[in-house]
Design a protein around this motif. Structure first.
Motif, PDB file in Angstrom:
ATOM      1  N   THR A  76       0.845  -1.195   0.000  1.00 17.13           N
ATOM      2  CA  THR A  76       0.000   0.000   0.000  1.00 17.13           C
ATOM      3  C   THR A  76       0.877   1.240   0.000  1.00 17.13           C
ATOM      4  O   THR A  76       0.924   1.981   0.967  1.00 17.13           O
ATOM      5  CB  THR A  76      -0.918   0.034   1.230  1.00 17.13           C
ATOM      6  OG1 THR A  76      -0.115   0.087   2.405  1.00 17.13           O
ATOM      7  CG2 THR A  76      -1.781  -1.188   1.286  1.00 17.13           C
ATOM      8  N   ARG A 117      -7.056   0.003  -3.305  1.00 18.60           N
ATOM      9  CA  ARG A 117      -7.139  -0.569  -1.969  1.00 18.60           C
ATOM     10  C   ARG A 117      -8.492  -1.246  -1.775  1.00 18.60           C
ATOM     11  O   ARG A 117      -8.594  -2.335  -1.249  1.00 18.60           O
ATOM     12  CB  ARG A 117      -6.957   0.546  -0.932  1.00 18.60           C
ATOM     13  CG  ARG A 117      -6.091   0.147   0.231  1.00 18.60           C
ATOM     14  CD  ARG A 117      -5.511   1.372   0.888  1.00 18.60           C
ATOM     15  NE  ARG A 117      -4.699   2.122  -0.068  1.00 18.60           N
ATOM     16  CZ  ARG A 117      -4.365   3.393   0.064  1.00 18.60           C
ATOM     17  NH1 ARG A 117      -4.755   4.079   1.123  1.00 18.60           N
ATOM     18  NH2 ARG A 117      -3.636   3.980  -0.856  1.00 18.60           N
ATOM     19  N   SER A 136       3.792  -1.599   4.107  1.00 20.22           N
ATOM     20  CA  SER A 136       3.208  -0.274   4.126  1.00 20.22           C
ATOM     21  C   SER A 136       3.840   0.456   5.277  1.00 20.22           C
ATOM     22  O   SER A 136       3.619   0.123   6.435  1.00 20.22           O
ATOM     23  CB  SER A 136       1.714  -0.401   4.347  1.00 20.22           C
ATOM     24  OG  SER A 136       1.231   0.722   5.018  1.00 20.22           O
ATOM     25  N   HIS A 138       3.678   3.725   6.173  1.00 21.12           N
ATOM     26  CA  HIS A 138       3.037   4.840   6.859  1.00 21.12           C
ATOM     27  C   HIS A 138       2.012   4.397   7.901  1.00 21.12           C
ATOM     28  O   HIS A 138       1.397   3.368   7.787  1.00 21.12           O
ATOM     29  CB  HIS A 138       2.393   5.780   5.852  1.00 21.12           C
ATOM     30  CG  HIS A 138       3.410   6.521   5.064  1.00 21.12           C
ATOM     31  ND1 HIS A 138       3.917   7.722   5.442  1.00 21.12           N
ATOM     32  CD2 HIS A 138       4.067   6.178   3.925  1.00 21.12           C
ATOM     33  CE1 HIS A 138       4.822   8.119   4.563  1.00 21.12           C
ATOM     34  NE2 HIS A 138       4.935   7.191   3.635  1.00 21.12           N
ATOM     35  N   GLU A 141      -2.665   3.316   8.919  1.00 21.65           N
ATOM     36  CA  GLU A 141      -3.099   2.521   7.792  1.00 21.65           C
ATOM     37  C   GLU A 141      -4.434   1.844   8.100  1.00 21.65           C
ATOM     38  O   GLU A 141      -4.502   0.957   8.946  1.00 21.65           O
ATOM     39  CB  GLU A 141      -2.026   1.463   7.530  1.00 21.65           C
ATOM     40  CG  GLU A 141      -2.162   0.752   6.221  1.00 21.65           C
ATOM     41  CD  GLU A 141      -2.309   1.713   5.070  1.00 21.65           C
ATOM     42  OE1 GLU A 141      -3.462   1.936   4.667  1.00 21.65           O
ATOM     43  OE2 GLU A 141      -1.301   2.239   4.594  1.00 21.65           O
TER      44      GLU A 141
END
Lengths: 341, 341
Positions: A76, A117, A136, A138, A141
């Motif tokens: 992602t 997504r 991912s 960050h 999420e």
DNA sequence: CTGAAAGCGCTTACAG
DNA sequence: CTGAAAGCGCTTACAG
């Protein structure tokens, strides 16, 4: 004979049973571990399988077991990052291989946009994969929460920040790696050591900065906030961060950059400022990605053990699928000394 | 509630039928195109699907249709290359996205060793994917023949050399790209133009060399075999090739290198010889991969249209799966002028 | 246009 | 240890 559609009908469990002179149930039993099967029967079935070239039809099997025997690699991240950052490349390959060793296919899912997504989540929630390897960086999420709600086993690469739900993850020891680099810089005589951090909503951003601060203190160096700039893990981000640093503190003699890619940018900025690495300013990276070798001069950096990371991710995911609780694995990093520092 | 295994039973076509007050056959019909269904029934089914959150069980569907609705991305390259060469990265990502737009999952298969090749082939031949996107530059690839025999639709990236069976492929116009680069070098005043080719059992190796020769002739330049060195698409390969070139023909003022990665190595060799690009020797690459931008100086290169290549590969594979004959697509390249030449 | 029914290839209790 | 049978969730002729 000529083009497609001529795919021969594959043999079924029925063919094998007939060939071996046993029932389909017996064939199925040898297929699934060989328990409750006489040696004679097993031998006959094995022979029949070889003779017919039988390969199980996974769809039929999955229909019953409710498992898919496949795993998703869900990324992602905005596409640019996947393009630019060689780390993904390395991690993906290693996970694919670890899974392949167990004969488990990897479904690659790139979900950089909200739309993607949604599509991928729908697919996953429909039970089309048994678990997901989540990449991912960050925080916040929403994917993690969604997956957890749906009861899908997940293992993340790196500690998922800002999560209330506990998810298993494996990570490199970011803090310790940062400490090693700063110590190395210090030991080689540097005293004005700056840093370019990753984004501060990522574990690498936070932890590597923490390690930097710790080691600075342990070396008895003054913690000067002017020596800290934040980057975004991109090359240009590293470049502008170092440009800033040079302006704020022209006397820096070293910079610890929290990723190799940003370190490439750091080298660019130094070059533009007419400064030389390592003579004027030592540059230390993080990752030991292919970018480290591509750099001129080659980067002194902290190696992330991608093979072990992916190996552990796969092992843990399989365990989770089998019902085990989530756990955490932190793997050691290693200082790799090349020319830039 | 807590860990896995709590995955809720997903709703089935049966639930939808009950909810909509129709038979399962009718639900299936609206799922598969909505033909032979009254508007009223369709509306009721659509509503029921939304209400129940129904998602088709692909295993059940595949069991009947004999199709898997998934596609393999088969990479038969030694791992190192996949690691090192950013092109794979780009191509893989682009194919994944093109497929995702059709809701088709991509199975990533990396088969660098004989053993992995066997395992993956077995999987594919068992009918677990509907087709394969083949990425493999070297000729004499036995995989192509095996796949063809098994009746599996295949589309290759780049022309498969040394194949008797005709397989569909899409490629960039290698020869024309090489011509453009050599012309550019000539136009900027270079007269001793060398080249580092790719391996001569790859289409890029052969075709780019052919383009080089053609344009040299058209420019009225002498074809000097001492100006031709063969590389292996790796950075160090490019480095040693240029080192050789420099020895054999110290007076070269330009070199067309058949890949960006090798061009990076060319820059290394030049550096070691105390020569400067572009001032002493102009360096032209090929690919416009991320490596081109990472180079110092940034590489003048030939862009391969990866987005279009992957888009066409996917389109063609889907067509082949639908029964169309194999075809060939050649896409134009583009000269990207930066600083190295 | 629509429902009832057969069947895709497998696994898994259930009797023996 | 082993066979017969039910059933996983779907699609697809086949009658109507």
């Amino acid at each position: 004979m000529n083009t497609p559609a001529s795919r021969p009908r594959p043999s079924t469990i029925h063919d094998v049973a007939r060939e071996a002179g046993v029932s389909r149930g017996t064939v199925s039993r040898v297929l699934n571990g060989g328990h409750y099967v006489s040696p004679t029967a097993k031998a006959a079935v094995d022979r029949a399988i070889r003779k017919t070239g039988y390969v199980v039809n996974r769809h039929a099997r999955s229909l019953i077991t409710g498992k898919s025997d496949s795993v998703a690699f869900l990324l992602t991240e905005p596409q640019e990052r996947f393009f630019e950052d060689p780390n993904f490349n390395v991690l993906l390959r290693a996970c694919t291989q670890a899974l392949a060793a167990q004969d488990i296919p990897l479904l690659l899912m790139i979900a950089g946009t909200e739309d993607e997504r949604r599509r991928n989540l729908r697919f996953i929630e429909a039970g089309h994969v048994d678990g997901v390897l989540l990449v991912s960086s960050h925080s916040g999420e929403p994917v993690v929460a969604r997956l957890h709600e749906a009861g899908v086993p997940v293992v993340a690469c790196g500690k998922p920040l800002g999560q209330t739900t506990k998810v298993g993850y494996v990570a490199a020891d970011d803090r310790d790696g940062a400490r090693d680099m700063v110590r190395h810089l210090y030991m080689s005589g540097r005293r004005r050591i700056a840093t370019v951090t990753g984004p501060l909503d990522t574990p690498g951003g936070v932890e590597r900065l923490a390690g930097y601060r710790e080691m600075l203190a342990e070396c008895g160096l003054h913690a000067d906030e002017a020596l800290i700039a934040t980057g975004d893990y991109s090359r240009v981000g590293g470049e502008s961060a170092v440009a800033q640093l040079l302006e704020r503190a022209p006397d820096i003699d070293a910079v610890f950059v929290a990723s190799d890619l940003m370190a490439l940018g750091a080298l660019d900025a130094l070059h533009q400022a007419g400064r030389h690495a390592p003579d004027d300013v030592a540059v230390g990276g993080f990752d030991d990605s292919p970018a480290a070798l591509a750099a001129r001069p080659p980067l002194t950096t902290i190696r992330q053990p991608w093979d072990r990371i992916s190996g552990e991710m796969v092992r843990m995911l399989l365990a989770r699928i089998a019902g085990e609780k989530p756990s955490t694995v932190i793997l050691p990093t290693e200082l790799v000394v090349r020319e830039s520092a």
